[in-house]
Design a protein around this motif. Structure first.
Motif, PDB file in Angstrom:
ATOM      1  N   ASP A  83       0.821  -1.212   0.000  1.00 48.28           N
ATOM      2  CA  ASP A  83       0.000   0.000   0.000  1.00 48.28           C
ATOM      3  C   ASP A  83       0.856   1.264   0.000  1.00 48.28           C
ATOM      4  N   GLY A  84       2.167   1.106   0.006  1.00 50.54           N
ATOM      5  CA  GLY A  84       3.054   2.258  -0.011  1.00 50.54           C
ATOM      6  C   GLY A  84       3.131   3.006   1.310  1.00 50.54           C
ATOM      7  N   GLY A  85       2.590   2.414   2.367  1.00 51.42           N
ATOM      8  CA  GLY A  85       2.559   3.064   3.670  1.00 51.42           C
ATOM      9  C   GLY A  85       3.905   3.069   4.367  1.00 51.42           C
ATOM     10  N   ALA A  86       3.902   3.540   5.606  1.00 53.88           N
ATOM     11  CA  ALA A  86       5.144   3.706   6.362  1.00 53.88           C
ATOM     12  C   ALA A  86       5.910   2.402   6.514  1.00 53.88           C
ATOM     13  N   ALA A  87       5.206   1.297   6.772  1.00 51.06           N
ATOM     14  CA  ALA A  87       5.885   0.011   6.956  1.00 51.06           C
ATOM     15  C   ALA A  87       6.531  -0.450   5.660  1.00 51.06           C
ATOM     16  N   ALA A  88       5.828  -0.256   4.554  1.00 53.63           N
ATOM     17  CA  ALA A  88       6.359  -0.666   3.253  1.00 53.63           C
ATOM     18  C   ALA A  88       7.583   0.165   2.882  1.00 53.63           C
ATOM     19  N   ARG A  89       7.524   1.474   3.120  1.00 51.56           N
ATOM     20  CA  ARG A  89       8.654   2.340   2.822  1.00 51.56           C
ATOM     21  C   ARG A  89       9.847   1.992   3.713  1.00 51.56           C
ATOM     22  N   SER A  90       9.589   1.690   4.967  1.00 53.60           N
ATOM     23  CA  SER A  90      10.662   1.327   5.885  1.00 53.60           C
ATOM     24  C   SER A  90      11.371   0.060   5.412  1.00 53.60           C
ATOM     25  N   ALA A  91      10.604  -0.904   4.913  1.00 55.93           N
ATOM     26  CA  ALA A  91      11.194  -2.148   4.416  1.00 55.93           C
ATOM     27  C   ALA A  91      12.031  -1.890   3.165  1.00 55.93           C
ATOM     28  N   LEU A  92      11.524  -1.046   2.269  1.00 53.17           N
ATOM     29  CA  LEU A  92      12.271  -0.735   1.051  1.00 53.17           C
ATOM     30  C   LEU A  92      13.582  -0.032   1.391  1.00 53.17           C
ATOM     31  N   LEU A  93      13.571   0.823   2.385  1.00 51.79           N
ATOM     32  CA  LEU A  93      14.765   1.573   2.760  1.00 51.79           C
ATOM     33  C   LEU A  93      15.848   0.699   3.383  1.00 51.79           C
ATOM     34  N   LYS A  94      15.546  -0.581   3.563  1.00 49.67           N
ATOM     35  CA  LYS A  94      16.551  -1.502   4.103  1.00 49.67           C
ATOM     36  C   LYS A  94      17.365  -2.182   2.997  1.00 49.67           C
ATOM     37  N   VAL A  95      17.003  -1.986   1.722  1.00 53.37           N
ATOM     38  CA  VAL A  95      17.769  -2.619   0.649  1.00 53.37           C
ATOM     39  C   VAL A  95      19.147  -1.971   0.550  1.00 53.37           C
ATOM     40  N   SER A  96      20.060  -2.659  -0.103  1.00 51.58           N
ATOM     41  CA  SER A  96      21.478  -2.327  -0.029  1.00 51.58           C
ATOM     42  C   SER A  96      21.827  -0.903  -0.439  1.00 51.58           C
ATOM     43  N   LEU A  97      21.267  -0.401  -1.513  1.00 55.76           N
ATOM     44  CA  LEU A  97      21.677   0.919  -1.990  1.00 55.76           C
ATOM     45  C   LEU A  97      21.186   2.044  -1.091  1.00 55.76           C
ATOM     46  N   PHE A  98      20.119   1.792  -0.331  1.00 58.54           N
ATOM     47  CA  PHE A  98      19.652   2.808   0.606  1.00 58.54           C
ATOM     48  C   PHE A  98      20.441   2.790   1.911  1.00 58.54           C
ATOM     49  N   THR A  99      21.031   1.643   2.253  1.00 57.04           N
ATOM     50  CA  THR A  99      21.749   1.522   3.526  1.00 57.04           C
ATOM     51  C   THR A  99      23.266   1.581   3.372  1.00 57.04           C
ATOM     52  N   SER A 100      23.757   1.587   2.148  1.00 57.83           N
ATOM     53  CA  SER A 100      25.194   1.580   1.907  1.00 57.83           C
ATOM     54  C   SER A 100      25.868   2.795   2.526  1.00 57.83           C
ATOM     55  N   GLY A 101      27.080   2.592   3.037  1.00 53.31           N
ATOM     56  CA  GLY A 101      27.868   3.700   3.539  1.00 53.31           C
ATOM     57  C   GLY A 101      28.428   4.565   2.435  1.00 53.31           C
ATOM     58  N   VAL A 102      28.367   4.081   1.204  1.00 45.84           N
ATOM     59  CA  VAL A 102      28.798   4.855   0.034  1.00 45.84           C
ATOM     60  C   VAL A 102      27.550   5.236  -0.745  1.00 45.84           C
ATOM     61  N   GLN A 103      27.064   6.446  -0.567  1.00 44.06           N
ATOM     62  CA  GLN A 103      25.839   6.901  -1.215  1.00 44.06           C
ATOM     63  C   GLN A 103      26.170   7.533  -2.560  1.00 44.06           C
ATOM     64  N   ASP A 104      26.011   6.756  -3.647  1.00 39.26           N
ATOM     65  CA  ASP A 104      26.401   7.226  -4.977  1.00 39.26           C
ATOM     66  C   ASP A 104      25.256   7.868  -5.757  1.00 39.26           C
ATOM     67  N   GLY A 105      24.121   8.091  -5.102  1.00 39.25           N
ATOM     68  CA  GLY A 105      22.987   8.738  -5.759  1.00 39.25           C
ATOM     69  C   GLY A 105      21.822   7.819  -6.020  1.00 39.25           C
ATOM     70  N   ARG A 106      22.049   6.509  -5.986  1.00 46.55           N
ATOM     71  CA  ARG A 106      20.963   5.563  -6.255  1.00 46.55           C
ATOM     72  C   ARG A 106      20.142   5.230  -5.010  1.00 46.55           C
TER      73      ARG A 106
END
Length: 277
Positions: A83-106
């Motif tokens: 549903d795109g809600g807070a829980a869904a967004r929180s889960a998506l933000l756990k994928v590698s490119l969002f959590t990487s210590g090297v933020q290259d823009g993706r």
């Protein structure tokens, strides 16, 4: 009742904005549309989402490929079905490119916004899915990485008349080999069948972008300030690096990491194959 109304509006088809020259991307012979960007702007992921929307108006099946590791596919699928809600967004933000210590823009707020638009388009039937088409958590780089990416694009499960739109760093989208020092890379865009592929490079009128250069990952200048008319133009030159140029017509702005400034001054130079102008 309010939840039902919110769900209804969340599944409604987004409205597309016309782009001069975009109609040529949807020729019947074209299967792959490879969009190259300088990572880390707000404007290019938004422009890409609009191109996806325009592709859906052709009536052909549309599938999207993103420069995300294949290991993240299940998380992306889950978000698209959510549903795109807070829980869904929180889960998506756990994928590698969002959590990487090297933020290259993706892992930016702009990509989070892109995922939300793709979720709405998927639930509205405008696209059939999103493929994480980069290599998984491996050491593949350079030529091996580009070859693997092209193979993933070629293997995407979609009808013969489908349009597959991919957003990648613009070196991956190039039509010709590129030399880095002593090594030469054949970009992924040069490996796909030339007669069924069109590649475009997205550029702004200068501005800023959040990406990784020699001094780390942070907001950086994104080309010289200039004046250009919005739209896509094409080249037939044998020396062209991309088949077309998508002029945004405005300066770009830096898209901050969606999880905050995880590493605003990350050490270690990122390979230029991830994107350049």
């Amino acid at each position: 009742m309010m939840a039902a109304i919110a769900a209804l509006f969340g599944a409604m088809a987004p409205v597309c904005s016309p782009v001069p020259g975009a109609a040529a991307l949807w020729q019947p012979s074209i299967r792959w549309v490879i969009v190259g960007e300088m990572h880390g702007t707000n404007e290019t992921p938004d422009a890409f989402a609009n191109l996806v929307c325009l592709a859906s108006l052709t009536g052909r099946p549309v599938k999207v490929a993103l420069e995300y590791p294949s290991d993240d596919q299940s998380a992306i699928d889950s978000f698209l079905a959510s549903d795109g809600g807070a829980a869904a967004r929180s889960a998506l933000l756990k994928v590698s490119l969002f959590t990487s210590g090297v933020q290259d823009g993706r892992g930016s707020t702009a990509f989070l916004r892109l995922f939300e638009r793709l979720r709405a388009m998927k639930q509205a039937g405008q696209i059939t899915g999103v493929v994480a088409s980069d290599v998984g958590r491996s050491t593949l780089r350079g030529q091996d990485r580009n070859a693997a990416m092209a193979q993933r694009w070629a293997a995407i499960d979609a009808p013969d008349n489908a349009i597959i739109l991919s957003l990648v760093g613009n070196i991956h989208a190039m039509r010709k080999p590129l030399t880095f020092g002593t090594r030469t890379i054949v970009p992924a865009g040069a490996i796909l069948p030339a007669d069924r592929t069109v590649t475009i490079n997205v550029v702004g009128n200068g501005g800023m972008a959040w990406n990784c250069q020699g001094d780390g990952c942070h907001a950086q200048e994104n080309g010289d300030l200039r004046s250009a008319v919005p739209g896509i133009t094409y080249s037939t030159s044998a020396e062209r690096q991309w088949d077309g140029t998508y002029e945004l017509g405005i300066p770009t702005t830096a898209a901050l990491p969606a999880n905050g400034e995880i590493s605003s001054k990350s050490s270690g130079k990122q390979p230029q194959e991830n994107g350049k102008n």
